[in-house]
Design an enzyme around this catalytic site. Structure first.
Site, PDB file in Angstrom:
ATOM      1  N   SER A  22      22.784   5.309  46.914  1.00  0.00           N
ATOM      2  CA  SER A  22      22.402   5.479  45.519  1.00  0.00           C
ATOM      3  C   SER A  22      20.885   5.584  45.380  1.00  0.00           C
ATOM      4  O   SER A  22      20.146   4.812  45.998  1.00  0.00           O
ATOM      5  CB  SER A  22      22.913   4.287  44.715  1.00  0.00           C
ATOM      6  OG  SER A  22      24.313   4.199  44.859  1.00  0.00           O
TER       7      SER A  22
ATOM      8  N   ARG B  60      24.745  -0.930  38.396  1.00  0.00           N
ATOM      9  CA  ARG B  60      25.999  -1.431  38.953  1.00  0.00           C
ATOM     10  C   ARG B  60      25.826  -2.888  39.384  1.00  0.00           C
ATOM     11  O   ARG B  60      24.734  -3.329  39.731  1.00  0.00           O
ATOM     12  CB  ARG B  60      26.446  -0.598  40.162  1.00  0.00           C
ATOM     13  CG  ARG B  60      27.069   0.746  39.789  1.00  0.00           C
ATOM     14  CD  ARG B  60      27.538   1.524  41.011  1.00  0.00           C
ATOM     15  NE  ARG B  60      26.433   1.891  41.852  1.00  0.00           N
ATOM     16  CZ  ARG B  60      26.052   1.232  42.954  1.00  0.00           C
ATOM     17  NH1 ARG B  60      26.733   0.157  43.362  1.00  0.00           N
ATOM     18  NH2 ARG B  60      25.020   1.626  43.655  1.00  0.00           N
TER      19      ARG B  60
ATOM     20  N   CYS C  94      18.902   7.842  46.504  1.00  0.00           N
ATOM     21  CA  CYS C  94      18.238   8.251  47.744  1.00  0.00           C
ATOM     22  C   CYS C  94      18.223   9.766  47.933  1.00  0.00           C
ATOM     23  O   CYS C  94      18.054  10.245  49.067  1.00  0.00           O
ATOM     24  CB  CYS C  94      18.887   7.561  48.937  1.00  0.00           C
ATOM     25  SG  CYS C  94      18.545   5.793  48.968  1.00  0.00           S
TER      26      CYS C  94
ATOM     27  N   HIS D  96      30.857   9.627  49.096  1.00  0.00           N
ATOM     28  CA  HIS D  96      29.671   9.583  48.217  1.00  0.00           C
ATOM     29  C   HIS D  96      28.709  10.687  48.668  1.00  0.00           C
ATOM     30  O   HIS D  96      27.663  10.415  49.257  1.00  0.00           O
ATOM     31  CB  HIS D  96      29.024   8.195  48.339  1.00  0.00           C
ATOM     32  CG  HIS D  96      27.972   7.893  47.317  1.00  0.00           C
ATOM     33  ND1 HIS D  96      26.971   6.971  47.534  1.00  0.00           N
ATOM     34  CD2 HIS D  96      27.754   8.365  46.065  1.00  0.00           C
ATOM     35  CE1 HIS D  96      26.189   6.891  46.476  1.00  0.00           C
ATOM     36  NE2 HIS D  96      26.638   7.726  45.564  1.00  0.00           N
TER      37      HIS D  96
ATOM     38  N   ARG E 130      18.859   6.988  33.302  1.00  0.00           N
ATOM     39  CA  ARG E 130      19.649   8.147  33.750  1.00  0.00           C
ATOM     40  C   ARG E 130      19.894   9.139  32.621  1.00  0.00           C
ATOM     41  O   ARG E 130      19.742   8.826  31.444  1.00  0.00           O
ATOM     42  CB  ARG E 130      20.984   7.678  34.328  1.00  0.00           C
ATOM     43  CG  ARG E 130      20.771   6.837  35.600  1.00  0.00           C
ATOM     44  CD  ARG E 130      21.997   6.726  36.453  1.00  0.00           C
ATOM     45  NE  ARG E 130      21.677   6.041  37.699  1.00  0.00           N
ATOM     46  CZ  ARG E 130      21.915   6.516  38.914  1.00  0.00           C
ATOM     47  NH1 ARG E 130      22.497   7.692  39.065  1.00  0.00           N
ATOM     48  NH2 ARG E 130      21.591   5.828  39.987  1.00  0.00           N
TER      49      ARG E 130
ATOM     50  N   TYR F  93      27.553   0.076  31.460  1.00  0.00           N
ATOM     51  CA  TYR F  93      26.739   0.928  32.333  1.00  0.00           C
ATOM     52  C   TYR F  93      27.607   1.873  33.184  1.00  0.00           C
ATOM     53  O   TYR F  93      28.639   1.458  33.723  1.00  0.00           O
ATOM     54  CB  TYR F  93      25.848   0.065  33.256  1.00  0.00           C
ATOM     55  CG  TYR F  93      25.217   0.913  34.325  1.00  0.00           C
ATOM     56  CD1 TYR F  93      24.138   1.752  34.017  1.00  0.00           C
ATOM     57  CD2 TYR F  93      25.742   0.972  35.608  1.00  0.00           C
ATOM     58  CE1 TYR F  93      23.606   2.596  34.973  1.00  0.00           C
ATOM     59  CE2 TYR F  93      25.212   1.807  36.570  1.00  0.00           C
ATOM     60  CZ  TYR F  93      24.138   2.624  36.246  1.00  0.00           C
ATOM     61  OH  TYR F  93      23.626   3.473  37.187  1.00  0.00           O
TER      62      TYR F  93
ATOM     63  N   ASP G  44      27.232  14.054  43.705  1.00  0.00           N
ATOM     64  CA  ASP G  44      27.480  12.626  43.937  1.00  0.00           C
ATOM     65  C   ASP G  44      28.762  12.324  44.712  1.00  0.00           C
ATOM     66  O   ASP G  44      28.785  11.369  45.474  1.00  0.00           O
ATOM     67  CB  ASP G  44      27.515  11.884  42.592  1.00  0.00           C
ATOM     68  CG  ASP G  44      27.314  10.378  42.724  1.00  0.00           C
ATOM     69  OD1 ASP G  44      26.357   9.961  43.397  1.00  0.00           O
ATOM     70  OD2 ASP G  44      28.119   9.619  42.155  1.00  0.00           O
TER      71      ASP G  44
ATOM     72  N   LYS H 283      32.851   6.065  40.149  1.00  0.00           N
ATOM     73  CA  LYS H 283      32.888   5.270  41.374  1.00  0.00           C
ATOM     74  C   LYS H 283      34.223   4.527  41.538  1.00  0.00           C
ATOM     75  O   LYS H 283      34.748   4.431  42.646  1.00  0.00           O
ATOM     76  CB  LYS H 283      31.737   4.270  41.402  1.00  0.00           C
ATOM     77  CG  LYS H 283      30.375   4.898  41.190  1.00  0.00           C
ATOM     78  CD  LYS H 283      29.996   5.859  42.290  1.00  0.00           C
ATOM     79  CE  LYS H 283      28.678   6.541  41.956  1.00  0.00           C
ATOM     80  NZ  LYS H 283      27.889   6.934  43.096  1.00  0.00           N
TER      81      LYS H 283
END
Ligand code: GTP
Ligand code: SPV
Ligand code: MN
Length: 587
Positions: free
Chosen positions: A248, A69, A250, A226, A366, A197, A275, A206
């Site tokens: 993010s 991002r 974590c 989130h 990812r 991405y 998420d 998002k």
């Protein structure tokens, strides 16, 4: 293409601007997906992985400058800059359109324009919301098909007269100098240019489900967060649902799929989401959460059978891998995966792996995979009303300061503690990694409006319900003097979840400190865990000197929001400072 005049007019206007060679309405069918995959294999967008070990799996290597991002290029465009707040990059809507529209001019010449109707949330849920993403990237279409509910049923929802978010996306030339992720919450519109991405390009995620949805949630009285959602089943078969917000990279995906250690026999974790959570107050005063997504777009490095077996057993088939490494026999590989490192690897940029070039897999590589493949996927995950949340957990990645766990004293203190979360930055966004920054509610990159108004919105729930969840703060990432993680994490996080569950049921003890309620070492179930009592004590310790410095840093941060900051937040700072002083006098 559609009988919805607003949608039809928008598709025509976008086509006139972007001048694609063809226009396709995406139906989400297998045949359509197969054809798209074929075309991406043919032009090198995808590479087929080993069909024996990883059936129906594909590798995508992104442009090396397009791997995460881009927060500095992400804008919230509102009439009044104060509505976006100091937490967002702001542009006036007119200026935002003027900046990106020329980039979209003719950008789909020679390309196909895909129109993807999508639904965020379960079919038949009163809380689900629709959107339409127009994109020139077949990779985006294939990923959106996994991450959201796309095609006819989503279009039906729109054609029944429900509102929808308009998201326009083009990969452009993938030029970092011509890259913008623009949000126009007042018009339910997104314009994203120049990146392929995930978080920049899969606009349902998002951009819609957090930035636009948080704006809508504030006006309509709900929460778009989130957060992962999971159910904790105890040995008697009772399930407690919790939602947890970590920044993010974590630990949300990992906690959502947790497998308890053998010593905690009889406990189970069920995955609802990893998420994003949309939460509404029910008639019973509880917060009910749905996962607006249908898939996982998860961090690959560190994922293994020992850290996250449920995830490994989810992603071995029908998955798209982005920027991982590959073994000579075509299997995906990343740092931290099971087994010895193969002698030969092709790195994420397609080169023979050499340590001089850094890790073999990009740190933000990812996988994209359907949630329905997850062995721990909850049978409640598609319930239209969602699941009732008993606890909200916040946390970050902090090598120091933050203890393993504390419980907030009440809702007001919980909102303060969540708003004061700090975390070390990760590879999920471009820029420096490992720098501590405030990341309130793990929403720093995702709140579509002024944080001060957001905290006021959060605080306001206490007047609407007496049945709100308890609030906790956790930190799995404390490090010792040698830089090693002190807490084993992953499955052993179940020990903390168990204490949280017990606290929600009015069981188990805690000690009051100025920071919050902390378990005694003996309140945590540490059976079967080989961890020195000294380490446990250190993980649970609150050092008043360190916390005085921390509170001063927190105060300075809140100061940057000026007059708009709610008085309850300032009241919490004063209380904590006073209680730290009192505790030091007593000592
Ligand atoms: P986003 O998808 O970016 O929102 O991230 P996330 O919060 O879902 O993070 P994820 O669970 O994918 O974890 C990110 C990284 O942290 C991975 O490399 C994990 O292996 C690692 N990680 C997750 N949980 C733990 C933990 O309990 N302890 C330690 N030491 N590492 C963890
Ligand atoms: C995050 O960065 O928090 C993610 C990945 O979940 S992305 O969808 O790229 O934002
Ligand atoms: Mn995320």
């Amino acid at each position: 293409m559609t009988n919805n005049p607003e949608l039809a007019a928008w598709i025509d206007a976008v086509a006139a601007l972007t001048t694609p060679d063809q226009i396709r309405l995406v139906d989400g069918s297998d045949a359509e997906n197969d054809a798209l995959i074929e075309s991406m294999l043919a032009d090198g967008t995808l590479e087929k992985l080993n069909e024996q070990t990883h059936p129906n799996c594909f590798l995508h290597r992104s442009d090396p400058s397009d791997v995460a991002r881009v927060e500095h290029l992400t804008f919230v465009c509102t009439e009044d800059s104060e509505d976006a707040g100091p937490n967002n990059n702001w542009m006036a809507p007119e200026e935002g359109h003027a900046k990106v529209d020329p980039l979209f001019d003719g950008c789909m010449k020679g390309r196909t324009m895909y129109v993807i109707p999508y639904l965020m949330g379960p079919y038949g849920s009163p809380f689900s919301r629709a959107g339409v993403e127009i994109t020139d990237s077949p990779y985006v279409v294939a990923n959106m098909r996994i991450m959201a509910r796309i095609g006819q049923r989503a279009l039906d929802h729109i054609e029944a007269g429900n509102s929808f978010v308009r998201g326009l996306h083009s990969i452009g030339q993938l030029d970092p100098e011509q890259r913008y992720i623009m949000h126009f919450p007042e018009d339910l519109m997104i314009k994203s240019f120049g990146s392929g991405y995930g978080g920049n390009a899969l606009l349902g995620k998002k951009c819609h489900a957090l930035r636009i949805a948080s704006w809508q949630a504030r006006t309509e009285g709900w929460l778009a967060e989130h957060m992962l959602i999971l159910g904790i089943e105890d040995p008697a078969g009772n399930t407690t649902y919790v939602a947890a917000a970590f920044p993010s990279a974590c630990g949300k995906t990992n906690l959502a799929m947790l497998v308890p250690p053998a010593a905690l026999d009889g406990w189970k974790v069920w995955t609802v989401g990893d998420d994003i959570a949309w939460m509404h107050l029910g008639e019973d005063g509880r917060l009910w959460a749905i996962n607006p997504e249908a898939g996982f777009f998860g961090v690959a490095p560190g994922t293994s059978l020992s850290t996250n077996p449920n995830c490994m057993n989810t992603l071995g088939r029908n998955a798209i891998y982005t920027n991982v490494a590959v073994t000579p026999d075509g299997q995906p590989w990343w740092e931290g995966i099971d087994g010895d490192k193969p002698g030969e690897l092709i790195d994420w940029q397609g080169r023979p792996h050499s340590l001089e070039n850094g890790p073999a897999a990009h740190p933000n590589s990812r996988f994209t995979v359907s949630a329905s493949q997850c062995p721990s996927y909850s049978d409640q995950a598609n319930e239209p009303q969602g699941v009732p949340i008993s606890a909200l957990i916040f946390g970050g990645r902090r090598s120091a300061v933050a203890p393993l766990v504390f419980e907030a004293l009440d809702w007001e203190h919980g909102v303060f503690a969540a708003a004061a979360v700090a975390s070390e930055t990760t590879a999920a966004a471009t820029g420096a990694v490992g720098q501590v920054r405030r990341d309130p509610m793990a929403m720093k990159p995702f709140c579509g409006y002024n944080f001060a108004d957001y905290w006021t919105h959060w605080l306001g729930f206490k007047d609407k319900s007496e049945n709100l969840p308890k609030v906790f703060h956790v930190n799995w990432f404390r490090k010792d003097a040698d830089g090693n993680f002190m807490w084993p994490g992953f499955g052993d996080n179940m020990r903390v979840l168990k204490w949280i569950t017990e606290r929600c049921a009015g069981q188990s003890n805690a000690v009051k400190t100025p920071i919050g309620l902390i378990p005694n070492g003996s309140d945590l179930d540490l059976s079967g865990l080989d961890l020195d009592q000294k380490v446990v004590d250190a993980l649970l310790a609150i050092d008043p000197n360190i916390w005085r410095t921390e509170i001063e840093a927190i105060e300075e941060y809140f100061g940057s929001f000026g007059e708009r900051i709610p008085s309850e937040i300032l009241g919490q700072i004063e209380r904590i400072k006073r209680e730290i002083t009192e505790s030091q006098r007593a000592a």
